[in-house]
Enzyme design. Structure first.
Site, mmCIF file in Angstrom:
data_model
loop_
_atom_site.group_PDB
_atom_site.id
_atom_site.type_symbol
_atom_site.label_atom_id
_atom_site.label_comp_id
_atom_site.label_asym_id
_atom_site.label_seq_id
_atom_site.Cartn_x
_atom_site.Cartn_y
_atom_site.Cartn_z
ATOM 1 N N ASP A 160 0.836 -1.215 0.000
ATOM 2 C CA ASP A 160 0.000 0.000 0.000
ATOM 3 C C ASP A 160 0.867 1.260 0.000
ATOM 4 O O ASP A 160 1.945 1.280 0.587
ATOM 5 C CB ASP A 160 -0.911 -0.017 1.238
ATOM 6 N N HIS A 174 2.187 3.456 -9.241
ATOM 7 C CA HIS A 174 1.923 2.036 -9.506
ATOM 8 C C HIS A 174 3.081 1.399 -10.278
ATOM 9 O O HIS A 174 3.453 0.259 -10.016
ATOM 10 C CB HIS A 174 0.604 1.865 -10.267
ATOM 11 N N ASN A 188 -11.045 -2.699 -5.006
ATOM 12 C CA ASN A 188 -10.343 -1.775 -5.908
ATOM 13 C C ASN A 188 -11.080 -1.578 -7.236
ATOM 14 O O ASN A 188 -10.800 -0.630 -7.973
ATOM 15 C CB ASN A 188 -8.899 -2.241 -6.162
ATOM 16 N N ARG A 233 -4.854 -1.689 9.079
ATOM 17 C CA ARG A 233 -6.009 -2.548 8.776
ATOM 18 C C ARG A 233 -5.594 -3.597 7.761
ATOM 19 O O ARG A 233 -4.553 -3.474 7.125
ATOM 20 C CB ARG A 233 -7.181 -1.708 8.248
ATOM 21 N N ILE A 234 -6.460 -4.630 7.609
ATOM 22 C CA ILE A 234 -6.073 -5.696 6.673
ATOM 23 C C ILE A 234 -6.933 -5.702 5.411
ATOM 24 O O ILE A 234 -6.707 -6.505 4.512
ATOM 25 C CB ILE A 234 -5.983 -7.084 7.345
ATOM 26 N N SER A 235 -7.873 -4.748 5.312
ATOM 27 C CA SER A 235 -8.583 -4.493 4.051
ATOM 28 C C SER A 235 -9.039 -5.756 3.307
ATOM 29 O O SER A 235 -8.817 -5.895 2.099
ATOM 30 C CB SER A 235 -7.711 -3.620 3.134
HETATM 31 C C1 IPE Z 1 -5.363 -2.741 -0.086
HETATM 32 O O1 IPE Z 1 -5.024 -1.411 -0.289
HETATM 33 C C2 IPE Z 1 -5.386 -3.481 -1.382
HETATM 34 C C3 IPE Z 1 -4.104 -3.657 -2.059
HETATM 35 C C4 IPE Z 1 -2.917 -3.316 -1.616
HETATM 36 C C5 IPE Z 1 -4.173 -4.307 -3.336
HETATM 37 P P1 IPE Z 1 -6.172 -0.300 -0.407
HETATM 38 O O2 IPE Z 1 -5.466 0.999 -0.611
HETATM 39 O O3 IPE Z 1 -7.151 -0.685 -1.442
HETATM 40 O O4 IPE Z 1 -6.859 -0.374 1.021
HETATM 41 P P2 IPE Z 1 -7.793 0.669 1.771
HETATM 42 O O5 IPE Z 1 -8.844 1.100 0.798
HETATM 43 O O6 IPE Z 1 -6.937 1.831 2.181
HETATM 44 O O7 IPE Z 1 -8.327 -0.069 2.958
HETATM 45 C C1 IPE Z 2 -1.675 0.174 -3.377
HETATM 46 O O1 IPE Z 2 -1.420 1.541 -3.429
HETATM 47 C C2 IPE Z 2 -1.833 -0.430 -4.748
HETATM 48 C C3 IPE Z 2 -3.215 -0.866 -5.062
HETATM 49 C C4 IPE Z 2 -4.219 -0.881 -4.251
HETATM 50 C C5 IPE Z 2 -3.422 -1.350 -6.414
HETATM 51 P P1 IPE Z 2 -2.609 2.570 -3.417
HETATM 52 O O2 IPE Z 2 -3.002 2.850 -4.835
HETATM 53 O O3 IPE Z 2 -3.708 2.135 -2.530
HETATM 54 O O4 IPE Z 2 -1.877 3.845 -2.813
HETATM 55 P P2 IPE Z 2 -2.475 4.867 -1.756
HETATM 56 O O5 IPE Z 2 -2.965 4.081 -0.583
HETATM 57 O O6 IPE Z 2 -3.559 5.614 -2.449
HETATM 58 O O7 IPE Z 2 -1.306 5.732 -1.409
HETATM 59 MG MG MG Z 3 -4.113 2.405 -0.561
#
Ligand code: IPE
Ligand code: IPE
Ligand code: MG
Length: 239
Positions: free
Chosen positions: A22, A39, A70, A189-191
């Site tokens: 993340d 990304h 996502n 959190r573990i989402s």
């Molecule tokens: C969790 O990250 C999913 C992945 C790393 C693929 P998110 O960025 O989607 O999680 P939340 O929304 O902050 O909980």
């Molecule tokens: C995690 O990074 C990658 C995916 C969920 C695909 P994020 O895209 O969630 O990055 P932040 O949390 O917005 O910084």
């Molecule tokens: Mg994120």
């Protein structure tokens, strides 16, 4: 000369490490760049961490690349991530035998483009007989979906719904339970990641944003894990 890598005795090493990668978006913002930049940097981090885990002797590494939730991101970002998966897999397929990894993709892939599904299937097929670390890529994955699909599969066959039976139908069936779950990016959190499989995982949260997470950070997490006393509900042996 590269920095010495701490050698952790096998019995103190997690068999199964799961990583919530993340912080790509926030890192891109800090760089004054669009989320896509984050990304792309995230893929480079993932590649380094996979190698480091494999060299350290981890048996199974699960990387959370795209959650079911996502799908609710703006279409532009979802499309970008899909294109990035495709281009990454095409590039990785060319050097698949490096490290002898066994690749598997876990999650609900129904909504993925046929090209991506074919690439995932080809990658799995070509690495099936490898002897190295198993790399599980969680895409379109949700922990609740996983438990529900396991229960549904038992119900369809009229089998009793016990904990053992559910476990045998999860997409991770046959792999050890998660010992160490790492989340970068500062959220605690573990989402909806591996809910069942992480029942007794040690949880390691760090503020480092995923594109900046390096082998050194993985080694730090592995050393931290080696110092944990796991009790699984029992009392410590010396008590
Ligand atoms: C969790 O990250 C999913 C992945 C790393 C693929 P998110 O960025 O989607 O999680 P939340 O929304 O902050 O909980
Ligand atoms: C995690 O990074 C990658 C995916 C969920 C695909 P994020 O895209 O969630 O990055 P932040 O949390 O917005 O910084
Ligand atoms: Mg994120």
């Amino acid at each position: 000369m590269t920095a010495a890598v701490p050698t952790i005795p096998t019995d103190q090493l997690p068999k199964h490490v799961a990583i919530i990668m993340d912080g790509n978006g926030r890192w891109a913002k800090l760089c004054g760049q669009p989320r896509a930049f984050g990304h792309r940097a995230g893929v480079r981090s993932a590649r380094k961490v996979v190698r480091a885990a494999s060299k350290a002797g981890v048996e199974v590494l699960t990387m959370f690349a795209f959650s079911q939730e996502n799908w609710h991101r703006p279409l532009e970002e979802v499309n970008l991530l899909m294109r990035l998966f495709i281009s990454t897999l095409k590039r990785e397929i060319a050097k698949l035998d490096e490290y002898g990894l066994v690749w598997r993709f876990i999650g609900d892939h129904d909504a993925f483009a046929p090209e991506l599904r074919q690439l995932m299937a080809e990658t799995e097929r070509r690495t099936r007989r490898n002897k190295g670390m198993t790399l599980l890529i969680a895409v379109g994955y949700g922990g609740q979906w996983d438990i529900a699909q396991a229960a549904a599969s038992l119900a369809r066959q009229g089998e009793a719904i016990t904990a053992e039976a559910i476990e045998s139908r999860l997409v991770t069936a046959g792999y050890p339970a998660v010992d160490l779950m790492i989340r970068t990016g500062g959220e605690l959190r573990i989402s909806n990641f591996l809910l069942w499989q992480a029942a007794y995982a040690e949880l390691y949260f760090c503020d480092t944003l995923w594109p900046e997470f390096e082998s050194r950070n993985l080694h730090e997490a592995l050393s931290w894990f080696a110092g944990r006393q796991r009790r699984f509900g029992r009392v410590p042996e010396a008590a």
